[in-house]
Design a protein around this motif. Structure first.
Motif, PDB file in Angstrom:
ATOM      1  N   GLY A 153      89.165 -25.416  -4.182  1.00  0.00           N
ATOM      2  CA  GLY A 153      88.326 -24.628  -4.653  1.00  0.00           C
ATOM      3  C   GLY A 153      86.855 -25.170  -4.470  1.00  0.00           C
ATOM      4  N   TRP A 186      72.952 -25.113   6.306  1.00  0.00           N
ATOM      5  CA  TRP A 186      71.633 -25.873   5.926  1.00  0.00           C
ATOM      6  C   TRP A 186      71.569 -26.250   4.748  1.00  0.00           C
ATOM      7  N   ASN A 234      72.074 -21.002  -4.597  1.00  0.00           N
ATOM      8  CA  ASN A 234      72.021 -22.567  -5.026  1.00  0.00           C
ATOM      9  C   ASN A 234      70.583 -22.875  -4.639  1.00  0.00           C
ATOM     10  N   GLY A 264      81.511 -25.824   3.362  1.00  0.00           N
ATOM     11  CA  GLY A 264      80.770 -24.780   2.952  1.00  0.00           C
ATOM     12  C   GLY A 264      81.503 -23.767   2.101  1.00  0.00           C
ATOM     13  N   ALA A 317      83.836 -27.641  -5.315  1.00  0.00           N
ATOM     14  CA  ALA A 317      83.670 -29.028  -5.482  1.00  0.00           C
ATOM     15  C   ALA A 317      82.167 -29.167  -6.109  1.00  0.00           C
ATOM     16  N   LEU A 358      82.093 -20.212   2.404  1.00  0.00           N
ATOM     17  CA  LEU A 358      82.511 -19.143   3.007  1.00  0.00           C
ATOM     18  C   LEU A 358      83.545 -19.222   4.094  1.00  0.00           C
TER      19      LEU A 358
HETATM   20  N1  UDP Z   1      78.760 -26.054  -2.240  1.00  0.00           N
HETATM   21  C1  UDP Z   1      79.252 -26.667  -3.491  1.00  0.00           C
HETATM   22  N2  UDP Z   1      80.807 -26.938  -3.526  1.00  0.00           N
HETATM   23  C2  UDP Z   1      81.598 -26.248  -2.806  1.00  0.00           C
HETATM   24  C3  UDP Z   1      81.005 -25.592  -1.621  1.00  0.00           C
HETATM   25  C4  UDP Z   1      79.928 -25.378  -1.399  1.00  0.00           C
HETATM   26  O1  UDP Z   1      78.601 -27.158  -4.230  1.00  0.00           O
HETATM   27  O2  UDP Z   1      82.954 -26.686  -2.919  1.00  0.00           O
HETATM   28  C5  UDP Z   1      77.551 -25.806  -2.256  1.00  0.00           C
HETATM   29  C6  UDP Z   1      76.686 -26.639  -1.437  1.00  0.00           C
HETATM   30  O3  UDP Z   1      76.376 -27.809  -2.029  1.00  0.00           O
HETATM   31  C7  UDP Z   1      75.521 -25.851  -1.013  1.00  0.00           C
HETATM   32  C8  UDP Z   1      76.254 -24.584  -0.736  1.00  0.00           C
HETATM   33  O4  UDP Z   1      77.340 -24.494  -1.819  1.00  0.00           O
HETATM   34  O5  UDP Z   1      74.502 -26.021  -1.732  1.00  0.00           O
HETATM   35  C9  UDP Z   1      76.749 -23.925   0.598  1.00  0.00           C
HETATM   36  O6  UDP Z   1      75.796 -23.747   1.482  1.00  0.00           O
HETATM   37  P1  UDP Z   1      75.605 -23.891   2.961  1.00  0.00           P
HETATM   38  O7  UDP Z   1      74.358 -23.739   3.483  1.00  0.00           O
HETATM   39  O8  UDP Z   1      75.806 -25.484   3.142  1.00  0.00           O
HETATM   40  O9  UDP Z   1      77.044 -23.364   3.432  1.00  0.00           O
HETATM   41  P2  UDP Z   1      77.430 -21.915   3.431  1.00  0.00           P
HETATM   42  O10 UDP Z   1      78.424 -21.955   2.249  1.00  0.00           O
HETATM   43  O11 UDP Z   1      76.069 -20.895   3.188  1.00  0.00           O
HETATM   44  O12 UDP Z   1      78.151 -21.571   4.745  1.00  0.00           O
END
Ligand code: UDP
Length: 486
Positions: A342, A364, A22, A289, A344, A291
């Motif tokens: 799922g 982050w 992203n 997040g 969002a 994962l």
């Molecule tokens: N994200 C999203 N929708 C979701 C889950 C995550 O848009 O349902 C996006 C969120 O906006 C961010 C990224 O996925 O840009 C997640 O990155 P982050 O560093 O917060 O956490 P990670 O997923 O790497 O643990």
């Protein structure tokens, strides 16, 4: 002679995980918006996630394109079919095979560099082997580290103090000296511990070696957010750190905000009208997040806590976790709580005026996306550098409150940790944070709001991130001229 942004061609190589893709894709789009030819290198299934965004950009005249890399076949990788992203791996144990599979992309990238002659490679830190390619072709390697300068600086500082640390248990805090603020951590919170099952020694050695072949660092942060740590991190690395964030602010209209990253599991217009029906700043957005998977026991406690808090909320859970919701939960909270099963449309939701807070795992991207719109956070870190990011939110930026989680878990083992925060704590922290404001919460909200204003200013013409981007482009042009003069 290279003199203007149009004379530059950059390769962007994002690591295939949402939290890495992203921001780097936004960054490529940001460069393109300044006239630089930007090429994103990725595999077909990953491209499918952001194709519509890039198509819109191209239609609006941005010089951006994607080059598709063929993901190696299962016979070569020993991965199941179609595992082109970390979030598609059926088990975290497959991560080393996934990392190996990505390193097999090296010859394809090398070929593209040879045939298209980009002027620099902007690469995720998870691809140390890109250093070899950049070196071979005599072009700069720019490192995208995916986190903030505070957490990067803390990571290095922890390594420096660890040999001298004398604590009686893994939960006893120790002081990390040498940073602009006194920061305490425990052994249980160290990122390396959450990944200890993955044997990363060789990988870290490769990263260190690649660092020596890296020209500068580009960061999805901004100067005003962490001025002391930008300087500190620069001193530690001996490299220029270009802060050009928050890059998510590049998504300005409803469509780009609501489709960022991938197609949502909920109709975005439905989500928008749900938000429109709520009072300003009344909704808590809860998302951990891309994962993390919680055990059913923890999901139950979160659900019941949100229900008992009485506040409106949007709660994002993994589709595969939806069986873990408390019985009859969705019916009981209907109208007040929205569960998204799922993906969002996070950036769209966070920027909506009805949202008043974000309960986050402190990835982050989530932190900076929250900061970028002036939203305060309830922090709930789990693994990797999330505890470091939490320390930044609570102790440095002071724009959030803690949920009470004090120890990390192994990445991929969240399912086995049981309940970290019970429903009473969830209820109480949400009620306190979202309810009638006490002085502490008011101060936190005010600081978050101010950071949001600074974030908007920094990406505007004259702002530091905007100007840094211009200087960074200038720097790349001068490096190109040097090469042309050789
Ligand atoms: N994200 C999203 N929708 C979701 C889950 C995550 O848009 O349902 C996006 C969120 O906006 C961010 C990224 O996925 O840009 C997640 O990155 P982050 O560093 O917060 O956490 P990670 O997923 O790497 O643990």
């Amino acid at each position: 002679m290279a003199t203007k942004p149009e004379d530059l061609h950059l390769f962007f190589i994002p690591f295939m995980a949402p939290g890495h893709m992203n921001p780097l894709i936004d960054m490529a789009r940001l460069f393109a918006s300044r006239g630089v030819r930007s090429s994103i290198l990725t595999t077909p299934l990953n491209y499918a996630r952001f194709r519509s965004t890039i198509t819109r950009d191209v239609q609006s005249g941005l010089p951006i394109q994607t080059h598709l890399l063929t993901f190696p076949a299962p016979s070569e990788t020993r991965l199941p079919e179609n595992c082109e992203n970390v979030d598609l791996l059926p088990s975290r144990d497959l991560t080393p095979l996934f990392a190996r599979a990505l390193s097999l992309l090296q010859p394809q990238i090398d070929h593209l560099v040879r045939t298209l002659s980009p002027d620099a490679i902007v690469t995720d830190l998870n691809f140390p082997w890109t250093a070899e390619i950049a070196e071979k072709h005599g072009i700069p390697r720019i490192l995208f580290n995916g986190s903030c300068c505070f957490s990067m600086a803390l990571t290095t500082a922890v390594y420096q103090v660890l040999p001298g640390v004398n604590v009686s248990s893994d939960s006893e805090p120790f002081l990390v000296t040498g940073l602009p603020d006194p920061i305490y951590v425990t052994n249980e919170q160290l990122p390396i511990r959450s990944m200890r099952h993955m044997n990363l020694t060789e990988f870290f050695n490769q990263m260190r070696e690649a660092d020596g072949k890296t020209m500068s660092v580009v960061s999805n942060s901004f100067q005003e957010l962490e001025p002391d740590y930008v300087v500190h991190y620069e001193k530690q690395t001996g490299k220029k750190v270009w802060t050009v964030g928050p890059v998510s602010l590049f998504n300005k209209d409803f469509e780009s905000k609501s489709t960022r990253g991938r197609k949502s599991a909920i109709d975005e217009h439905l989500c928008l009208s749900w938000l429109d029906s709520k009072k300003p700043k009344s909704v808590l957005y809860v998302c951990f997040g891309s994962l993390c998977h919680f055990p059913n026991s923890q999901l139950q406690e979160i659900g019941l806590g949100l229900e008992e808090s009485g506040h409106p909320f949007i709660w994002v859970i993994k589709e595969s976790d939806s069986g873990g919701l408390p019985d009859g939960f969705e019916e009981r909270v209907e109208g007040r709580g929205l569960v998204i099963k799922g993906w969002a449309p996070q950036v769209m939701i966070l920027s909506h005026g009805s949202v008043g807070g974000f309960m986050t795992h402190c990835g982050w991207n989530s932190v900076i996306e929250s900061v970028s719109v002036g939203l305060p956070m309830i922090t709930w870190p789990l693994f990797a550098e999330q505890f470091y990011n939490e320390k930044f939110v609570l102790n440095v930026a002071k724009c959030g409150v803690g949920s009470g989680v004090v120890r990390g878990c192994d990445w991929g083992e969240e399912e086995n940790i049981g309940v970290l925060v019970n429903k009473e704590r969830v209820r109480d922290v949400v009620s306190w944070f979202m309810g009638e404001e006490d002085e502490e919460v008011k101060a936190i909200r005010a600081r978050a709001k101010r950071l949001g204003e600074l974030a908007s200013e920094t990406v505007r013409e004259g702002g530091s991130s905007y100007e840094n981007m211009g200087l960074f482009i200038e720097d790349l042009l001068s490096k190109k001229r040097e090469r042309q003069n050789l």
